[in-house]
Design an enzyme around this catalytic site. Structure first.
Site, short mmCIF file in Angstrom:
data_model
loop_
_atom_site.label_atom_id
_atom_site.label_comp_id
_atom_site.label_asym_id
_atom_site.label_seq_id
_atom_site.Cartn_x
_atom_site.Cartn_y
_atom_site.Cartn_z
N LYS A 151 6.53 5.43 2.93
CA LYS A 151 5.48 4.66 2.27
C LYS A 151 4.11 5.02 2.83
O LYS A 151 3.95 5.27 4.04
CB LYS A 151 5.77 3.17 2.48
CG LYS A 151 4.91 2.21 1.69
CD LYS A 151 5.39 0.79 1.96
CE LYS A 151 4.61 -0.25 1.17
NZ LYS A 151 5.10 -1.61 1.48
N SER A 224 5.54 -3.94 -2.86
CA SER A 224 4.53 -2.92 -2.63
C SER A 224 5.11 -1.54 -2.38
O SER A 224 4.36 -0.57 -2.26
CB SER A 224 3.67 -3.33 -1.43
OG SER A 224 4.44 -3.41 -0.24
N SER A 248 8.69 -6.77 -0.96
CA SER A 248 8.16 -5.41 -1.18
C SER A 248 9.18 -4.30 -1.00
O SER A 248 8.93 -3.17 -1.40
CB SER A 248 6.96 -5.16 -0.25
OG SER A 248 5.87 -5.95 -0.66
#
Length: 560
Positions: A151, A224, A248
Site C-alpha cells: 500500500k 483505503s 480498510s
C-alpha cells in the site's frame, strides 16, 4: 460506456477533481514520471481504454501482452505455491517477478490500482535471488522470489510514500519494519498501490486517480486499501499488505471478492508506516494485515511475520505466539449468525449470502462440531456515531490544511468523513479522555452482550452491500464496529454473485434513516456481477482462535 480519458492510458469512469493550475502541473509531472518507466509494448490498445467492458477481469490474460507461461504463473499459484515452485526451481524468481510486474501494469490501466511501478529494480533483485539459489542450493528465506505488493503509505527504500494527499509525499530512505521483515525472507517488491485522499474513506480515489472494481468498473474497489484489492483479485499480485482502522482491509477485500484479515491491534508490526502521527489513534487503533486469494496465504503471512518476534523491535506489539489453524477448539463451535446489525439492513445479495452461510453451517453432517445461533451486535448505531467522532479529534483540520496547502481539490468523500466531527471542533485533552471512557464503557457492554448470547465467533455481512457505487461509501458499520471494540476479523469469498434486477423483499421496513438511504443507493445503481464476501469475527486477542475456527468451518463455507 465511454470512459473519461486523461493524458494517460488508464480507464476512469469519473473525471478526477481538478485543483489549482499549479497543483495540476505538479500532478501531471508525477504521472509522467510513472509512465516514463512503462515500455510501450505493455500498453493496452486504445480501443480497450476508450471502450472497456463493465467486467475487466479477463483482459489481462487475453490481451496478448502476457505469454502463456506468465498467465499460468499469475493465475495458477498463490503465494505459498509460488514459494514452493521457485524453491524447487520449477520457475525462476525472474520469471515470476516479470509475470506479476507485467500483469500489474495491465491491471493498472484497467483499474488505476497502482501509484508506483518499479519492474526494473524488482527484476534485478530477482536475478540476485536466482544466482544465490544456483550457487548455494538454498533460498534466502521462505518467501524467496515471491512478489508482494504494498500500500502506498508504507515506506520502501528508494520509493515515495504519502498519507493520502500531495503535500505528504516523501521519498523514503529506509524500509518500514514490515517491509524489512518480508525483504529479509526473500520477498520482492515491484509496485505500490492506490489509496484514498486522507487514507480514511472506503473509496480509493487520490491524486493518482480512482480505483475501479474489476468485476464491475461502475463500482468502487473499496478503501483505503482498494488498489491492493483490485490488483490481487485480477491476479496482479499474489499477496498484499493493507491497514484497517474502519474496514480498510476488509472492505476492499469484500468488494473485490478476496480474503482479508484485520488482526487485533498491536498484533503485527506497523513501525514506520506513517511519517506523522494520526490523531484518530488516540482512541481507535489501526491494524495491519494480509490480503490474498487463499486461506493458507493468510496463515503463511501471519506465521512468518510473527516468527521474527517483531515485539523485540516494537514494544507496542503483544508477544502472542502464532498457532493459527492448528489452534485447538476443544468443544462444539458456537457460531452466531448476524442477519442485520439492528441499524442497517444489508442489500439483497448480502442477505442471500447470509442465508447461504446459515444453511451451509446448519447442515446435519456438521452437527457434531458446529452449533448455529442467531446473533445481534450490541447497539451498532451507537458504535457508528461514536467512532465517526473519534476518528477526527482535530475536526479534520490537519488533513484539510495539508490538502489545501498545495491547491489540491477536496474529494467528495473526504469532506463527508469528517462532517460529524467538524461540528464539535478541535477537541481538548479532557474531551478526548472522556471519549475514551465512553469507548471503554461501550466495549464492556458489547462483551457482556456477546457473552449473554453465548457464541464463540460470529458470521455476518462485511458491508451493507456487495460493493458500492462510486462516491457512495457512506456506511462502514459492519466493519468499523470491530475496530471500535478491537476484535479480529476475516472476510472470505462466498459463491454468491450479485444478479441483475435483485430487489428488496416486499415487507422491508427500514431500521433507520441510514438504512432507508442504503436502499435508495441500491436502487440508483447497477451492482450486477459484484462478488459477495462475508465476515467472521472473534473476541479481542483471539486471533489464533479465529483461525482455529476457520479450520473447522473450512469445508462448510467452501474456504480454499
Amino acid at each position: 460506456m465511454i470512459s473519461k480519458i486523461l493524458t494517460y492510458p488508464v480507464v476512469q469512469t469519473f473525471d478526477t477533481p481538478q485543483g489549482t493550475p499549479e497543483f495540476e502541473e505538479k500532478r501531471a509531472l508525477l504521472l509522467q514520471e510513472f509512465w516514463d518507466k512503462v515500455p510501450q509494448e505493455l500498453y493496452l490498445t486504445q480501443n480497450i481504454i476508450s471502450n472497456p467492458p463493465t467486467h475487466v477481469m479477463d483482459i489481462p490474460s487475453t490481451c496478448g501482452i502476457l505469454t502463456p507461461e506468465e498467465v499460468e504463473i499469475t493465475e495458477n499459484y498463490d503465494a505459498t505455491g509460488l514459494a514452493e515452485a521457485i524453491a524447487t526451481k520449477k520457475y525462476s524468481a525472474v520469471a515470476v517477478v516479470t509475470a506479476f510486474a507485467k500483469r500489474a501494469i495491465i491491471c493498472h490501466q484497467l483499474t488505476c490500482c497502482l501509484t508506483q511501478w518499479f519492474m526494473d529494480s524488482a527484476i534485478e533483485r530477482a536475478k540476485e535471488l536466482d544466482e544465490h539459489l544456483k550457487k548455494t542450493g538454498m533460498t534466502v528465506g521462505p518467501l524467496h522470489g515471491v512478489p508482494i505488493s504494498i500500500k502506498e503509505h508504507m515506506p520502501i527504500t528508494g520509493t515515495y510514500s504519502s498519507q493520502g494527499c500531495f503535500a505528504s509525499i516523501v521519498k523514503d530512505d529506509q524500509d518500514c519494519e514490515m517491509v524489512a521483515i518480508l525483504r529479509s525472507m526473500g520477498a520482492v517488491f515491484y509496485c505500490k498501490t492506490n489509496q484514498p485522499q486522507t487514507i480514511m474513506h472506503l473509496e480509493s480515489d487520490s491524486h493518482w486517480g480512482r480505483v475501479l472494481n474489476p468485476h464491475n468498473i461502475h463500482l468502487s474497489a473499496g478503501g483505503s486499501t482498494g488498489g491492493e484489492a483490485a490488483l490481487i483479485t485480477m491476479y496482479g499480485s499474489p499477496l498484499g499488505i493493507g491497514t484497517d482502522i474502519g474496514g480498510s482491509v476488509r472492505g476492499p477485500s469484500a468488494f473485490c471478492g478476496i480474503y482479508g484479515f484485520k488482526p487485533t491491534s498491536y498484533t503485527l508490526p506497523m513501525k514506520g508506516f506513517l511519517a506523522t502521527a494520526f490523531p484518530a489513534e488516540l482512541n481507535v487503533l489501526c491494524s495491519t494485515g494480509p490480503m490474498c486469494r487463499t486461506l493458507r496465504d493468510m496463515e503463511l503471512f501471519m506465521r512468518l511475520v510473527l516468527s521474527t518476534k517483531p515485539y523485540l523491535i516494537d514494544p507496542r506489539i503483544i508477544p502472542i505466539p502464532w498457532t493459527g489453524s492448528a489452534t485447538s477448539v476443544e468443544k462444539k463451535l458456537k457460531v452466531g449468525i448476524i442477519s442485520n446489525d439492528g441499524f442497517i439492513e444489508p442489500q439483497p445479495p448480502v442477505k442471500r449470502a447470509i442465508a447461504w452461510a446459515k444453511k451451509a453451517l446448519s447442515d446435519p453432517k456438521f452437527a457434531d462440531i458446529i452449533e448455529v445461533k442467531g446473533f445481534q451486535p450490541y447497539d451498532a448505531r451507537e458504535a457508528w456515531y461514536k467512532i465517526r467522532h473519534m476518528y477526527w479529534p482535530d475536526a479534520g483540520k490537519v488533513s484539510k490544511d495539508a490538502i489545501f496547502s498545495t491547491g489540491e481539490p477536496l474529494h467528495p468523500l473526504s469532506e463527508w468523513i469528517w462532517k460529524d466531527a467538524e461540528t464539535l471542533g478541535m477537541q481538548d485533552a479532557v474531551q478526548v479522555s472522556q471519549a475514551r471512557a465512553e469507548r471503554d464503557e461501550y466495549r464492556c457492554k458489547f462483551a457482556e452482550s456477546w457473552n449473554e448470547q453465548d457464541v464463540d465467533v460470529v458470521v455476518g455481512p462485511a458491508f451493507v452491500g456487495p460493493a458500492c457505487a462510486h462516491d457512495t461509501a457512506f456506511y462502514w458499520t459492519y466493519t468499523s464496529l470491530y475496530n471500535f471494540v478491537d476484535y479480529p476479523g476475516v472476510v472470505f469469498p462466498t459463491p454468491i454473485k450479485t444478479e441483475a434486477n435483485e430487489t428488496y423483499v416486499d415487507d422491508y421496513v427500514p431500521l433507520s434513516e441510514e438504512c432507508k438511504h442504503v436502499r435508495e443507493l441500491w436502487e440508483a445503481s447497477n451492482f450486477e456481477g459484484a462478488p459477495v464476501d462475508l465476515q467472521i469475527n472473534a473476541r479481542k486477542y483471539h486471533d489464533n482462535y479465529l483461525f482455529g475456527a476457520l479450520e473447522i468451518l473450512k469445508d462448510a463455507l467452501e474456504l480454499k
